[in-house]
Design an enzyme around this catalytic site. Structure first.
Site, short mmCIF file in Angstrom:
data_model
loop_
_atom_site.label_atom_id
_atom_site.label_comp_id
_atom_site.label_asym_id
_atom_site.label_seq_id
_atom_site.Cartn_x
_atom_site.Cartn_y
_atom_site.Cartn_z
N CYS A 1 0.83 -1.20 0.00
CA CYS A 1 0.00 0.00 0.00
C CYS A 1 0.87 1.26 0.00
O CYS A 1 1.47 1.59 -1.01
CB CYS A 1 -0.98 -0.03 1.18
SG CYS A 1 -2.34 1.14 1.00
N HIS A 36 -3.47 -5.20 0.45
CA HIS A 36 -2.94 -5.68 1.72
C HIS A 36 -2.92 -7.21 1.74
O HIS A 36 -3.87 -7.84 2.21
CB HIS A 36 -3.77 -5.13 2.88
CG HIS A 36 -3.49 -3.69 3.18
ND1 HIS A 36 -2.61 -3.29 4.16
CD2 HIS A 36 -3.93 -2.56 2.58
CE1 HIS A 36 -2.53 -1.98 4.17
NE2 HIS A 36 -3.32 -1.50 3.22
N GLU A 77 -1.39 -9.18 3.61
CA GLU A 77 -1.35 -9.76 4.96
C GLU A 77 -2.75 -10.03 5.52
O GLU A 77 -2.90 -10.76 6.49
CB GLU A 77 -0.57 -8.84 5.91
CG GLU A 77 -1.30 -7.62 6.41
CD GLU A 77 -1.43 -6.47 5.42
OE1 GLU A 77 -2.02 -5.44 5.79
OE2 GLU A 77 -0.92 -6.61 4.29
#
Length: 239
Positions: free
Chosen positions: A113, A212, A214
């Site tokens: 990001c 993102h 994760e």
């Protein structure tokens, strides 16, 4: 082969926990959990003096430039857009120094990001400071603590495509995006044309995404980083 150590850049914010309310160095736990789940050892890297970057990078096998606040538009010689706010000069300076040191050593790097935006600026690129002005909606960042679900198509033959496939739905939370990215090639786009991933074809692993990874069950990008970091660590150990 040794377990690779992955540095994660962090926020520095006012935070509250227990009876305390203080300035704190922090990062959503999902980053560390994703690194651990893919075979790496996560280490948090709070903002500090840029002169420390080389001493830190020499001890790492991989680096994640994490999400966060807008990049200072002065870093790419642009006046601030009315919606550009709350940039962190200390974090910008620290992460740019980390990228300098990582580039010199060929360290595997993943930008997430804001990390993608900072990597573009580090390379001499420019940002579009408010993506809704270009695409006409706020699907990339619905506001608050909500992620936007965006379908991205990867570019065939890129490392990103090899790690996540030709198309996937990703979790986004960015109101800015990359306009120019010297040295990087496009690796994925949203349907509205927004650049959602880029990579350096000359580097061992220098990849950045606007989403993102994760937060998702599929952590292919982080797994790819950890694999390259393990190989980097092995090469260093045998020297």
């Amino acid at each position: 082969m040794s377990v690779p150590v992955i540095g994660l850049s962090t926020y520095r914010e006012d935070a509250a926990w227990g009876v305390w309310r203080q300035r704190a160095d922090l990062l959503p736990t999902q980053y560390a959990e994703a690194v651990e789940a893919t075979g790496g050892v996560p280490v948090l890297l709070p903002p500090q003096g840029p002169a420390s970057a080389e001493a830190v990078v020499v001890r790492l096998d991989g680096l994640v430039i994490s999400g966060g606040a807008d990049v200072d538009p002065g870093r790419y010689d642009a006046p601030p857009h009315p919606r550009t706010a709350a940039w962190r000069a200390d974090r910008d300076a620290w992460e740019l120094a980390l990228l300098d040191a990582a580039e010199l050593r060929g360290l595997p790097v993943l930008g997430v990001c804001r990390g993608m935006q900072l990597m573009a600026v580090h390379a001499g690129g420019q940002l579009d400071q408010h993506t809704p002005d270009l695409v006409g909606d706020e699907r990339h960042s619905p506001g608050g603590d909500v992620f936007g679900d965006i379908t991205v198509a990867t570019v065939a033959g890129t490392r990103v495509a090899g790690l996540v496939g030709s198309e996937l739905v990703v979790s986004c939370h960015h109101h800015q995006s990359v306009r120019t990215h010297p040295g990087y090639v496009p690796a994925a786009h949203a349907a509205d044309g927004t650049l959602e991933a880029m990579e350096d074809p000359q580097a061992r692993f220098r990849v950045a995404v606007q989403w993102h990874p994760e937060t998702a069950a599929d952590v292919g990008l982080l797994a790819g980083l950890v694999r390259e970091a393990a190989s980097y660590a092995f090469g260093r150990d045998v020297q």
